[in-house]
Design a protein around this motif. Structure first.
Motif, PDB file in Angstrom:
ATOM      1  N   MET A   1     -18.206  -2.200 -47.035  1.00  0.00           N
ATOM      2  CA  MET A   1     -17.926  -1.476 -45.794  1.00  0.00           C
ATOM      3  C   MET A   1     -17.000  -2.264 -44.870  1.00  0.00           C
ATOM      4  O   MET A   1     -16.403  -1.701 -43.954  1.00  0.00           O
ATOM      5  N   LEU A   2     -16.895  -3.567 -45.097  1.00  0.00           N
ATOM      6  CA  LEU A   2     -16.025  -4.414 -44.284  1.00  0.00           C
ATOM      7  C   LEU A   2     -14.815  -4.900 -45.072  1.00  0.00           C
ATOM      8  O   LEU A   2     -14.172  -5.878 -44.695  1.00  0.00           O
ATOM      9  N   ALA A   3     -14.507  -4.189 -46.155  1.00  0.00           N
ATOM     10  CA  ALA A   3     -13.403  -4.620 -47.010  1.00  0.00           C
ATOM     11  C   ALA A   3     -12.076  -4.636 -46.258  1.00  0.00           C
ATOM     12  O   ALA A   3     -11.201  -5.457 -46.560  1.00  0.00           O
ATOM     13  N   GLY A   4     -11.907  -3.753 -45.256  1.00  0.00           N
ATOM     14  CA  GLY A   4     -10.662  -3.732 -44.500  1.00  0.00           C
ATOM     15  C   GLY A   4     -10.361  -5.049 -43.831  1.00  0.00           C
ATOM     16  O   GLY A   4      -9.252  -5.589 -43.951  1.00  0.00           O
ATOM     17  N   GLU A   5     -11.364  -5.616 -43.151  1.00  0.00           N
ATOM     18  CA  GLU A   5     -11.109  -6.869 -42.431  1.00  0.00           C
ATOM     19  C   GLU A   5     -11.054  -8.072 -43.367  1.00  0.00           C
ATOM     20  O   GLU A   5     -10.217  -8.976 -43.190  1.00  0.00           O
ATOM     21  N   PHE A   6     -11.921  -8.110 -44.394  1.00  0.00           N
ATOM     22  CA  PHE A   6     -11.866  -9.238 -45.326  1.00  0.00           C
ATOM     23  C   PHE A   6     -10.571  -9.210 -46.138  1.00  0.00           C
ATOM     24  O   PHE A   6      -9.960 -10.253 -46.387  1.00  0.00           O
ATOM     25  N   SER A   7     -10.143  -8.022 -46.552  1.00  0.00           N
ATOM     26  CA  SER A   7      -8.885  -7.913 -47.296  1.00  0.00           C
ATOM     27  C   SER A   7      -7.708  -8.334 -46.421  1.00  0.00           C
ATOM     28  O   SER A   7      -6.785  -9.022 -46.881  1.00  0.00           O
ATOM     29  N   ALA A   8      -7.722  -7.919 -45.155  1.00  0.00           N
ATOM     30  CA  ALA A   8      -6.648  -8.325 -44.245  1.00  0.00           C
ATOM     31  C   ALA A   8      -6.598  -9.841 -44.104  1.00  0.00           C
ATOM     32  O   ALA A   8      -5.517 -10.442 -44.059  1.00  0.00           O
ATOM     33  N   LEU A   9      -7.777 -10.470 -44.062  1.00  0.00           N
ATOM     34  CA  LEU A   9      -7.828 -11.924 -43.928  1.00  0.00           C
ATOM     35  C   LEU A   9      -7.208 -12.620 -45.133  1.00  0.00           C
ATOM     36  O   LEU A   9      -6.354 -13.509 -44.985  1.00  0.00           O
ATOM     37  N   VAL A  10      -7.624 -12.235 -46.351  1.00  0.00           N
ATOM     38  CA  VAL A  10      -7.111 -12.947 -47.521  1.00  0.00           C
ATOM     39  C   VAL A  10      -5.642 -12.592 -47.776  1.00  0.00           C
ATOM     40  O   VAL A  10      -4.870 -13.437 -48.265  1.00  0.00           O
ATOM     41  N   GLU A  11      -5.236 -11.378 -47.428  1.00  0.00           N
ATOM     42  CA  GLU A  11      -3.829 -11.028 -47.586  1.00  0.00           C
ATOM     43  C   GLU A  11      -2.954 -11.838 -46.638  1.00  0.00           C
ATOM     44  O   GLU A  11      -1.883 -12.336 -47.029  1.00  0.00           O
TER      45      GLU A  11
END
Length: 392
Positions: A111-121
């Motif tokens: 459910m928090l993939a948006g923020e974690f993905s933004a971080l690693v990207e």
């Protein structure tokens, strides 16, 4: 070395407790550490030598991980999620880390993939690029849909240099709970269990016969109520029931009012490890931090693993401990005051388990593994250079 650790705990505080212990270990080793926390503030968790960035918190209602709530219990709106993501990225830009650690992601926190993905990207695009590491407990919960497993593995392939498993493969291997493919196997490094507690007291120095604990969330309430019922059936034993900080005050007060004369009810205490070391028996769930406490204190235990929703983590961990002769297991679906009293009656006469070889130096081992990783070059395709530490 500059390290950024991102963690969001949604139910209890176990994920934050483990991440904070690792962050403190980095600080003790002389590294600059930023801990970005997206769960509810937990002032009881020590953060000595750690820079905390608290984003607007979210939580779940029980094991319904499909709905994120704010502090008031209302669904978290898109504006809150946007602010959280911006706060996380700003922390990354300020820290300019050599290593980025995401706790549980990409194996969980969908459910928090948006923020974690933004971080690693964003981290992947930095120059110089930091090494990117996933930090996970000993047992994961694999999604029911195979495509979500494939999605996690694709994120590993695209962004990650290592997967740090905070467990001991001699007790539980990650394959027992997650389908490990060839690529992932090459990334896995076992650190041992992360021990966040103080030394245990010497055994049998008095006080209660039985310590009951259930983690920080309201998921412990069925166990607390069954324990009070069992205490009433066993008046010859002294019981202490510790209620987590996530349980509302009125519920805590009702439990205290319902306690029989041979049972005390109070909030979870910072000296839990010492209480555990002096107890004849522990009755608890089988969460990660509780089990580490038991491994360190070597207190005989009755484990009632939490199995709400699709949770399988605690049952697997409890059964592995039972297989070593370190605990007995009472399944949650059979929990009652009478069943717990029978299990307790069968357990206290056992001798205290002998010392065992389960690795409990996971925080310091994590630091050593990451130090080695940070010294290795980042290859053109994004992978790190030489292998680090012990593979899975």
């Amino acid at each position: 070395m500059r390290v950024l650790i991102a963690v969001t705990h949604l139910l209890g505080a176990g994920h934050l407790t483990r991440a904070a212990a690792i962050a403190r270990a980095f600080g003790r080793a002389g590294h600059d550490v930023t801990l970005v926390s997206g769960g509810r503030p937990a002032p009881h968790i020590a953060l000595d030598g750690v820079r905390l960035v608290q984003t607007p918190p979210v939580r779940t209602a029980g094991t319904d991980f499909s709905t994120l709530l704010d502090e008031t219990g209302r669904p978290a709106d898109p504006a809150r999620l946007t602010i959280r993501r911006a706060s996380m990225l700003a922390a990354l830009e300020r820290a300019r880390p050599d290593v980025v650690v995401t706790e549980l992601f990409p194996f969980g926190r969908r459910m928090l993939a948006g923020e974690f993905s933004a971080l690693v990207e964003r981290a992947r695009a930095m120059r110089p690029r930091p090494h990117i590491v996933s930090s996970v407990r000993d047992v994961l919960v694999a999604p029911a849909k195979p495509e979500r497993v494939a999605e996690a593995h694709e994120r590993l392939r695209a962004f990650y240099d290592a997967v740090l498993v905070h467990g001991d493969p001699d007790l539980i291997r990650l394959e027992a709970s997650w389908p490990v493919d060839r690529l992932m196997r090459g990334l896995i490094r076992y650190t041992g269990y992360v021990d966040d507690g103080a030394p245990a007291a010497s055994p049998f120095e008095g006080e209660e016969d039985i310590i009951v604990s259930g983690g920080s969330s309201a998921a412990s309430l069925p166990l607390c109520r069954a324990a009070l019922g069992a205490a009433a059936l066993m008046p010859e034993l002294r019981w202490r029931v510790l209620v987590g900080t996530g349980v509302p005050e009125d519920v805590h007060a009702a439990l205290a009012d319902a306690a029989p004369r041979n049972a005390a009810v109070e909030r979870a205490r910072p000296d839990f490890r010492a209480l555990l070391g002096r107890a004849r028996l522990s009755v608890s769930q089988a969460g990660y931090n509780t089990v580490v406490d038991l491994l360190r204190a070597r207190t005989p235990a009755v484990l009632v693993p939490f199995e709400g929703g699709r949770e399988t983590e605690q049952r697997l961990r409890a059964e592995r401990l039972a297989g070593l002769g370190l605990a007995s297991v009472l399944p949650e679906q059979t929990l009652s005051a009478e069943a717990l009293a029978r299990q307790v009656a069968a357990t206290p006469a056992r001798p205290r388990p002998r010392p065992h070889a389960v690795k409990l130096d996971g925080a310091d081992c994590t630091v050593a593994l990451v130090e080695t990783l940070a010294r290795s070059p980042v290859l053109p395709e994004g992978r790190s250079g030489p292998n680090v530490g012990t593979q899975g």
